[in-house]
Design a protein around this motif. Structure first.
Motif, PDB file in Angstrom:
ATOM      1  N   LEU A 183       1.103  -1.318   0.290  1.00 23.84           N
ATOM      2  CA  LEU A 183       0.449  -0.012  -0.198  1.00 23.84           C
ATOM      3  C   LEU A 183       0.671   1.179   0.301  1.00 23.84           C
ATOM      4  O   LEU A 183       0.366   2.034  -0.718  1.00 23.84           O
ATOM      5  CB  LEU A 183      -1.088   0.114   1.240  1.00 23.84           C
ATOM      6  CG  LEU A 183      -1.890  -1.338   0.959  1.00 23.84           C
ATOM      7  CD1 LEU A 183      -3.037  -1.149   2.051  1.00 23.84           C
ATOM      8  CD2 LEU A 183      -3.021  -0.904  -0.205  1.00 23.84           C
ATOM      9  N   GLU A 184       1.787   1.448   0.739  1.00 23.80           N
ATOM     10  CA  GLU A 184       3.352   2.827   0.819  1.00 23.80           C
ATOM     11  C   GLU A 184       3.468   2.726  -0.778  1.00 23.80           C
ATOM     12  O   GLU A 184       3.733   3.883  -1.838  1.00 23.80           O
ATOM     13  CB  GLU A 184       4.112   2.058   1.458  1.00 23.80           C
ATOM     14  CG  GLU A 184       3.541   2.834   3.021  1.00 23.80           C
ATOM     15  CD  GLU A 184       4.899   2.133   3.900  1.00 23.80           C
ATOM     16  OE1 GLU A 184       5.981   1.994   3.501  1.00 23.80           O
ATOM     17  OE2 GLU A 184       5.170   1.588   5.441  1.00 23.80           O
ATOM     18  N   ALA A 185       4.170   1.189  -1.448  1.00 22.27           N
ATOM     19  CA  ALA A 185       4.241   1.474  -2.600  1.00 22.27           C
ATOM     20  C   ALA A 185       3.402   1.928  -3.900  1.00 22.27           C
ATOM     21  O   ALA A 185       3.354   2.931  -4.986  1.00 22.27           O
ATOM     22  CB  ALA A 185       4.857   0.587  -3.255  1.00 22.27           C
ATOM     23  N   VAL A 186       1.936   1.765  -3.249  1.00 25.02           N
ATOM     24  CA  VAL A 186       0.624   1.937  -4.340  1.00 25.02           C
ATOM     25  C   VAL A 186       0.618   3.287  -3.894  1.00 25.02           C
ATOM     26  O   VAL A 186       0.555   4.396  -4.846  1.00 25.02           O
ATOM     27  CB  VAL A 186      -0.828   1.580  -4.201  1.00 25.02           C
ATOM     28  CG1 VAL A 186      -1.948   2.154  -4.577  1.00 25.02           C
ATOM     29  CG2 VAL A 186      -0.137   0.150  -4.806  1.00 25.02           C
ATOM     30  N   ASP A 187       0.225   4.141  -2.746  1.00 21.81           N
ATOM     31  CA  ASP A 187       0.784   5.440  -2.513  1.00 21.81           C
ATOM     32  C   ASP A 187       1.290   6.326  -2.957  1.00 21.81           C
ATOM     33  O   ASP A 187       1.379   7.354  -3.159  1.00 21.81           O
ATOM     34  CB  ASP A 187       0.329   5.681  -0.945  1.00 21.81           C
ATOM     35  CG  ASP A 187      -0.521   5.069  -0.177  1.00 21.81           C
ATOM     36  OD1 ASP A 187      -1.687   4.556  -0.675  1.00 21.81           O
ATOM     37  OD2 ASP A 187      -0.727   4.776   1.003  1.00 21.81           O
ATOM     38  N   ALA A 188       2.732   5.523  -3.447  1.00 12.28           N
ATOM     39  CA  ALA A 188       3.879   6.864  -3.562  1.00 12.28           C
ATOM     40  C   ALA A 188       3.794   6.922  -5.202  1.00 12.28           C
ATOM     41  O   ALA A 188       4.706   7.750  -5.901  1.00 12.28           O
ATOM     42  CB  ALA A 188       4.954   6.055  -3.483  1.00 12.28           C
ATOM     43  N   LEU A 189       2.899   5.820  -6.202  1.00 10.65           N
ATOM     44  CA  LEU A 189       2.810   5.937  -7.481  1.00 10.65           C
ATOM     45  C   LEU A 189       2.394   7.548  -7.504  1.00 10.65           C
ATOM     46  O   LEU A 189       1.067   8.035  -6.836  1.00 10.65           O
ATOM     47  CB  LEU A 189       1.716   4.880  -7.673  1.00 10.65           C
ATOM     48  CG  LEU A 189       2.614   3.467  -7.838  1.00 10.65           C
ATOM     49  CD1 LEU A 189       0.689   2.734  -8.321  1.00 10.65           C
ATOM     50  CD2 LEU A 189       3.193   3.487  -8.701  1.00 10.65           C
ATOM     51  N   PRO A 190       2.557   8.104  -8.889  1.00 11.76           N
ATOM     52  CA  PRO A 190       2.356   9.434  -9.500  1.00 11.76           C
ATOM     53  C   PRO A 190       0.639   9.463  -9.430  1.00 11.76           C
ATOM     54  O   PRO A 190      -0.161   8.534  -9.428  1.00 11.76           O
ATOM     55  CB  PRO A 190       2.647   9.712 -10.765  1.00 11.76           C
ATOM     56  CG  PRO A 190       4.037   8.919 -10.495  1.00 11.76           C
ATOM     57  CD  PRO A 190       3.558   7.933  -9.365  1.00 11.76           C
ATOM     58  N   PRO A 191       0.072  10.545  -8.734  1.00 11.11           N
ATOM     59  CA  PRO A 191      -1.334  10.182  -8.967  1.00 11.11           C
ATOM     60  C   PRO A 191      -2.896   9.534 -10.303  1.00 11.11           C
ATOM     61  O   PRO A 191      -3.373   8.830  -9.361  1.00 11.11           O
ATOM     62  CB  PRO A 191      -2.347  11.720  -8.696  1.00 11.11           C
ATOM     63  CG  PRO A 191      -1.034  12.815  -7.872  1.00 11.11           C
ATOM     64  CD  PRO A 191      -0.160  11.562  -8.510  1.00 11.11           C
ATOM     65  N   ASP A 192      -1.790   9.950 -11.038  1.00 16.38           N
ATOM     66  CA  ASP A 192      -2.709   9.742 -12.494  1.00 16.38           C
ATOM     67  C   ASP A 192      -2.980   7.968 -12.337  1.00 16.38           C
ATOM     68  O   ASP A 192      -3.501   7.346 -13.033  1.00 16.38           O
ATOM     69  CB  ASP A 192      -2.304  10.432 -14.013  1.00 16.38           C
ATOM     70  CG  ASP A 192      -3.012  11.566 -14.195  1.00 16.38           C
ATOM     71  OD1 ASP A 192      -3.782  12.089 -13.016  1.00 16.38           O
ATOM     72  OD2 ASP A 192      -2.324  13.053 -14.698  1.00 16.38           O
ATOM     73  N   PHE A 193      -1.595   7.505 -12.044  1.00 18.07           N
ATOM     74  CA  PHE A 193      -1.744   5.950 -11.976  1.00 18.07           C
ATOM     75  C   PHE A 193      -1.839   5.448 -11.631  1.00 18.07           C
ATOM     76  O   PHE A 193      -1.756   4.061 -11.416  1.00 18.07           O
ATOM     77  CB  PHE A 193       0.554   5.863 -12.360  1.00 18.07           C
ATOM     78  CG  PHE A 193       1.203   6.385 -13.189  1.00 18.07           C
ATOM     79  CD1 PHE A 193       0.958   6.624 -14.485  1.00 18.07           C
ATOM     80  CD2 PHE A 193       2.428   6.054 -13.183  1.00 18.07           C
ATOM     81  CE1 PHE A 193       1.065   7.318 -15.685  1.00 18.07           C
ATOM     82  CE2 PHE A 193       3.331   6.981 -14.228  1.00 18.07           C
ATOM     83  CZ  PHE A 193       2.640   7.506 -15.350  1.00 18.07           C
ATOM     84  N   ARG A 194      -1.503   5.880 -10.238  1.00 16.39           N
ATOM     85  CA  ARG A 194      -2.626   5.374  -8.649  1.00 16.39           C
ATOM     86  C   ARG A 194      -3.859   5.131  -8.723  1.00 16.39           C
ATOM     87  O   ARG A 194      -4.355   3.926  -8.879  1.00 16.39           O
ATOM     88  CB  ARG A 194      -2.194   6.625  -7.240  1.00 16.39           C
ATOM     89  CG  ARG A 194      -2.826   5.396  -6.277  1.00 16.39           C
ATOM     90  CD  ARG A 194      -2.396   6.507  -4.770  1.00 16.39           C
ATOM     91  NE  ARG A 194      -3.069   8.151  -4.914  1.00 16.39           N
ATOM     92  CZ  ARG A 194      -2.072   8.662  -4.885  1.00 16.39           C
ATOM     93  NH1 ARG A 194      -0.932   9.322  -4.804  1.00 16.39           N
ATOM     94  NH2 ARG A 194      -3.094   9.898  -5.300  1.00 16.39           N
ATOM     95  N   GLU A 195      -4.422   5.857  -9.500  1.00 21.64           N
ATOM     96  CA  GLU A 195      -6.235   6.084  -9.423  1.00 21.64           C
ATOM     97  C   GLU A 195      -6.348   5.173 -10.392  1.00 21.64           C
ATOM     98  O   GLU A 195      -7.316   4.055 -10.421  1.00 21.64           O
ATOM     99  CB  GLU A 195      -5.864   7.270 -10.438  1.00 21.64           C
ATOM    100  CG  GLU A 195      -7.644   8.104  -9.806  1.00 21.64           C
ATOM    101  CD  GLU A 195      -7.546   9.689 -10.940  1.00 21.64           C
ATOM    102  OE1 GLU A 195      -8.559  10.112 -10.073  1.00 21.64           O
ATOM    103  OE2 GLU A 195      -7.166   9.936 -12.003  1.00 21.64           O
ATOM    104  N   VAL A 196      -5.429   4.001 -11.461  1.00 27.03           N
ATOM    105  CA  VAL A 196      -5.845   3.907 -12.926  1.00 27.03           C
ATOM    106  C   VAL A 196      -5.398   2.177 -12.095  1.00 27.03           C
ATOM    107  O   VAL A 196      -6.152   1.041 -12.368  1.00 27.03           O
ATOM    108  CB  VAL A 196      -4.722   4.147 -13.915  1.00 27.03           C
ATOM    109  CG1 VAL A 196      -4.977   2.385 -14.881  1.00 27.03           C
ATOM    110  CG2 VAL A 196      -5.334   4.968 -15.061  1.00 27.03           C
ATOM    111  N   LEU A 197      -4.466   2.086 -11.360  1.00 29.53           N
ATOM    112  CA  LEU A 197      -4.067   0.807 -10.371  1.00 29.53           C
ATOM    113  C   LEU A 197      -5.161   0.169  -9.571  1.00 29.53           C
ATOM    114  O   LEU A 197      -5.294  -0.412  -9.645  1.00 29.53           O
ATOM    115  CB  LEU A 197      -2.468   0.592 -10.146  1.00 29.53           C
ATOM    116  CG  LEU A 197      -2.133   0.012  -9.448  1.00 29.53           C
ATOM    117  CD1 LEU A 197      -1.171  -0.555 -10.080  1.00 29.53           C
ATOM    118  CD2 LEU A 197      -1.597   0.066  -7.842  1.00 29.53           C
TER     119      LEU A 197
END
Length: 191
Positions: A120-134
């Motif tokens: 979850l930390e890794a997901v949260d660290a993604l840029p917002p556009d990438f995190r949202e789609v993932l």
């Protein structure tokens, strides 16, 4: 504002309310805090209820609600970004160390949550556009077309962002996966 009809309320209950958990999970990934996620979902549902007459029954209610959630989050973020944040560090700092070690079994708590927290930390660290789609694809199980509709972007953009998000996660979590024994290191498999 006219009172909603009983049929309209029933329709909202039947089509919108089943998606509350999904909305909360997405809101939590966007905001990073449970209280803010709850507020975001509440604002989203209120806006959806007020605009329910614009929804076409039988279409993708989850996608429609996620679009409202996303737009509400973006508008709220823009407003907060302009507001100054006041903090009294003297009140916060003495308690910071205590909160870090307050658990009766810190090692047990740590190892019990390690995998989920690392991912979850890794997901949260993604840029917002990438995190949202993932989050919408891999955590909520939405199809590319649904995500494209919810985010108001082309399907190709969804696929590209998802590919890049997964690559970033793979790079961020590689050493952790080797350390935990989930995968073998590249050196071990090359030899």
């Amino acid at each position: 504002m006219a009172e909603p009809s009983t049929a309209s309320v029933r329709s909202f209950d039947d089509e919108a309310l089943p998606h509350l958990d999904a909305l909360y999970r997405v809101a939590l990934r966007l905001t990073g805090e449970a209280a803010q996620a709850e507020d975001l979902v509440q604002d989203t549902m209120l806006k959806a209820y007020r605009s329910w007459r614009q929804y076409r029954p039988g279409t993708n209610a989850k996608g429609w609600l996620l679009t409202i959630l996303r737009n509400t989050f973006i508008n709220s973020y823009r407003r907060r970004k302009l507001e100054p944040v006041a903090m009294d560090l003297e009140l916060i700092e003495p308690h910071a160390l205590y909160r870090a070690v307050e658990s009766a079994d810190p090692e047990g708590s740590f190892f019990g949550r390690l995998v989920d927290e690392k991912v979850l930390e890794a997901v949260d660290a993604l840029p917002p556009d990438f995190r949202e789609v993932l989050v919408l694809s891999d955590m909520e199980g939405m199809r590319y077309a649904e995500i494209a509709e919810a985010l108001q972007v082309p399907v190709g953009t969804v696929k590209s962002r998802l590919f890049r998000a997964r690559r970033l996660l793979q790079a961020q979590l590689y050493s952790y996966a080797v350390e935990m024994g989930y995968i073998k290191s590249r050196e071990d498999t090359d030899g």
